[in-house]
Design a protein around this motif. Structure first.
Motif, PDB file in Angstrom:
ATOM      1  N   ARG A  65     -17.983  -5.852  -7.639  1.00  9.26           N
ATOM      2  CA  ARG A  65     -17.198  -4.626  -7.772  1.00  9.26           C
ATOM      3  C   ARG A  65     -16.221  -4.486  -6.612  1.00  9.26           C
ATOM      4  O   ARG A  65     -15.043  -4.160  -6.805  1.00  9.26           O
ATOM      5  N   ASP A  66     -16.687  -4.769  -5.393  1.00 11.75           N
ATOM      6  CA  ASP A  66     -15.819  -4.664  -4.225  1.00 11.75           C
ATOM      7  C   ASP A  66     -14.669  -5.669  -4.294  1.00 11.75           C
ATOM      8  O   ASP A  66     -13.539  -5.359  -3.942  1.00 11.75           O
ATOM      9  N   ARG A  67     -14.972  -6.866  -4.760  1.00  9.97           N
ATOM     10  CA  ARG A  67     -13.914  -7.878  -4.882  1.00  9.97           C
ATOM     11  C   ARG A  67     -12.872  -7.461  -5.908  1.00  9.97           C
ATOM     12  O   ARG A  67     -11.676  -7.648  -5.694  1.00  9.97           O
ATOM     13  N   SER A  68     -13.307  -6.924  -7.023  1.00 13.67           N
ATOM     14  CA  SER A  68     -12.345  -6.515  -8.051  1.00 13.67           C
ATOM     15  C   SER A  68     -11.503  -5.329  -7.568  1.00 13.67           C
ATOM     16  O   SER A  68     -10.317  -5.238  -7.878  1.00 13.67           O
ATOM     17  N   GLU A  73      -6.251  -3.377  -5.534  1.00 13.20           N
ATOM     18  CA  GLU A  73      -5.469  -2.771  -4.463  1.00 13.20           C
ATOM     19  C   GLU A  73      -4.375  -3.717  -3.998  1.00 13.20           C
ATOM     20  O   GLU A  73      -3.242  -3.291  -3.743  1.00 13.20           O
ATOM     21  N   ASP A  74      -4.691  -5.019  -3.892  1.00 11.67           N
ATOM     22  CA  ASP A  74      -3.691  -6.000  -3.487  1.00 11.67           C
ATOM     23  C   ASP A  74      -2.558  -6.067  -4.501  1.00 11.67           C
ATOM     24  O   ASP A  74      -1.386  -6.171  -4.134  1.00 11.67           O
ATOM     25  N   ARG A  75      -2.881  -6.009  -5.776  1.00 15.96           N
ATOM     26  CA  ARG A  75      -1.853  -6.039  -6.810  1.00 15.96           C
ATOM     27  C   ARG A  75      -0.965  -4.808  -6.738  1.00 15.96           C
ATOM     28  O   ARG A  75       0.252  -4.891  -6.901  1.00 15.96           O
ATOM     29  N   ALA A  76      -1.570  -3.654  -6.491  1.00 13.62           N
ATOM     30  CA  ALA A  76      -0.789  -2.422  -6.389  1.00 13.62           C
ATOM     31  C   ALA A  76       0.162  -2.478  -5.201  1.00 13.62           C
ATOM     32  O   ALA A  76       1.325  -2.063  -5.300  1.00 13.62           O
ATOM     33  N   VAL A  77      -0.298  -3.008  -4.082  1.00 13.43           N
ATOM     34  CA  VAL A  77       0.545  -3.119  -2.894  1.00 13.43           C
ATOM     35  C   VAL A  77       1.696  -4.080  -3.164  1.00 13.43           C
ATOM     36  O   VAL A  77       2.849  -3.825  -2.794  1.00 13.43           O
ATOM     37  N   ARG A  78       1.420  -5.186  -3.835  1.00 13.78           N
ATOM     38  CA  ARG A  78       2.480  -6.148  -4.162  1.00 13.78           C
ATOM     39  C   ARG A  78       3.533  -5.524  -5.070  1.00 13.78           C
ATOM     40  O   ARG A  78       4.725  -5.753  -4.899  1.00 13.78           O
TER      41      ARG A  78
END
Length: 88
Positions: A65-68, A73-78
């Motif tokens: 769950r933490d990894r997903s 979050e990384d995708r949103a920042v990108r």
């Protein structure tokens, strides 16, 4: 019936306690001679093993769950960075 997540610790506890109950039932009917020194440690050991399996299952699911969440979050920042760079 609604779908729910598989819980291997509960399955293991149920199977072991069912086996202990069957041993007591066989002993009560006279089919088998099961000493309490066999059944009680089997039940306690099964509960301990089931709790360990449950803790490992929880840890694995929490890690997934933490990894997903990190990936989302990384995708949103990108996406934000890409949209900001296009605006310039």
């Amino acid at each position: 019936m609604q779908r729910h997540e598989f819980q291997p610790g509960r399955l293991l506890a149920g199977l072991i306690l069912t086996a202990a109950g069957v041993l007591y039932l066989l002993d009560a009917t006279g089919e088998a001679d099961a000493p309490w020194l066999l059944v009680v440690p089997m039940a306690v050991g099964g509960l301990v093993l089931a709790s360990l399996v449950g803790m490992v299952t929880y840890a694995v699911r929490r890690d997934r769950r933490d990894r997903s969440e990190d990936r989302s979050e990384d995708r949103a920042v990108r996406r934000v960075r890409i949209s900001e760079s296009r605006d310039q």
